[in-house]
Design an enzyme around this catalytic site. Structure first.
Site, short mmCIF file in Angstrom:
data_model
loop_
_atom_site.label_atom_id
_atom_site.label_comp_id
_atom_site.label_asym_id
_atom_site.label_seq_id
_atom_site.Cartn_x
_atom_site.Cartn_y
_atom_site.Cartn_z
N CYS A 1 8.49 -0.30 1.08
CA CYS A 1 8.58 -0.03 2.60
C CYS A 1 7.63 -1.11 3.10
CB CYS A 1 7.83 1.45 2.82
SG CYS A 1 7.60 1.72 4.63
N CYS B 1 5.37 0.31 6.13
CA CYS B 1 4.16 0.84 5.84
C CYS B 1 3.10 0.08 5.15
CB CYS B 1 4.79 1.94 4.64
SG CYS B 1 6.09 2.92 5.09
N ASP B 2 3.44 -0.83 4.17
CA ASP B 2 2.42 -1.65 3.54
C ASP B 2 2.35 -3.11 3.99
OD1 ASP B 2 2.01 0.80 2.08
OD2 ASP B 2 3.74 0.38 0.58
#
Length: 302
Positions: free
Chosen positions: A131, A134-135
């Site tokens: 992701c 997300c990261d």
């Protein structure tokens, strides 16, 4: 015993909940992770009608809020089994009591596919991610790589190119399979390098990722690419094993169901990415959700 239990809180499941409640059905939504599904971790959404441009989490949050405003009960649980009973269906729930219902809508979506190469599991959360939104922020100003050539991979690479020093997009074919607009955007980024006809065959490092091994898909030549992170975006795979049997799956593990969302089991309907279909997009998922809810109402009312 509820009228219908919807497994999955992504666009298909949330839409099914809206239509089911409006039809007067006693409804429960079960979600294993987070409401919104894959949309919630998508960087940007540009192809949803009436919403020219938005962030994925914004669209997912809007859908979830609409369902919550209708007082639809939502329970966070992992369904482990589906069984037919004399009165309807019993759902096994991990760490909880079984649930019963008269009909089921499977909208459990699909999960990111893994590479299966050495180092992938070892460095998960330490440089290997599925992701980018997300990261990605953890690797701001650093060199990263993305594996994949489809829409998601290119979208991830474009997002990362906006915050990282360099992005190497690795894909096994001789050209990207993403939409033309995305490909043109990727080709126009100075800090985004395309690496065709290649595969990531290993992830290496110490405590954190330090490099990925790239192998030529045709000549087998290997090279080491120094990066701080690898983002894997090589497609999706369904997680339908808990439901088969009694549900019939195709050779790839998707639930056999057509545009009417009917499965081989009367009273069980499949909506969204988990079923066999030509196009897996947000707009087709919400359409499935509406159809599945309508079919559940018809089934319950004879």
């Amino acid at each position: 015993m509820r009228d219908v239990i919807i497994i999955g809180g992504g666009p298909a499941g949330l839409t099914a909940a809206i239509y089911a409640v409006r039809a007067g059905l006693d409804t429960l939504v079960l979600e294993a992770n987070q409401l919104g599904g894959q949309v919630a971790v998508s960087a940007e959404v540009d192809n949803y009608p009436a919403v020219p441009h938005t962030m994925g989490w914004v669209l997912a949050n809007s859908m979830a809020q609409q369902v919550q405003a209708m007082d639809v009960p939502i329970q966070y649980a992992q369904v482990t089994a589906l069984e037919r009973t004399g009165e309807g269906f019993r759902l096994g729930v991990e760490g909880g009591e079984d649930l019963t219902c008269r009909s089921v809508i499977l909208a459990n979506g699909a999960k990111r596919r893994k590479l299966g190469c050495p180092g992938e599991e070892e460095f998960l959360g330490r440089g290997v991610s599925y992701c980018a939104t997300c990261d990605g922020a953890f690797f701001k100003g650093r060199d990263v790589a993305v594996m994949g050539g489809g829409n998601t991979a290119v979208e991830d690479a474009l997002y990362l190119a906006g915050i990282c020093r360099s992005v190497t997009l690795i894909f096994r074919r001789d050209r990207l399979t993403a939409q033309r607009k995305l490909v043109e955007a990727a080709e126009g980024k100075e800090n985004l390098r395309l690496c065709p006809r290649s595969l990531v065959t290993a992830v290496t490092g110490g405590d954190l990722v330090e490099a990925v091994e790239i192998t030529g898909a045709e000549n087998g030549e290997k090279q080491s690419l120094p990066v701080s992170a690898l983002f894997v975006a090589i497609g999706l795979e369904p997680d339908n094993a808990p439901f088969a049997p009694p549900l019939a799956l195709d050779d790839y593990g998707y639930i056999l169901a057509g545009e009417d969302c009917k499965t081989n089991v009367p009273g069980v309907f499949a909506a969204g990415d988990s079923r066999t279909k030509l196009l897996r997009q947000i707009v087709t998922a919400v359409a499935d959700g509406a159809v599945a809810a309508m079919q559940a109402e018809r089934f319950l009312h004879g």
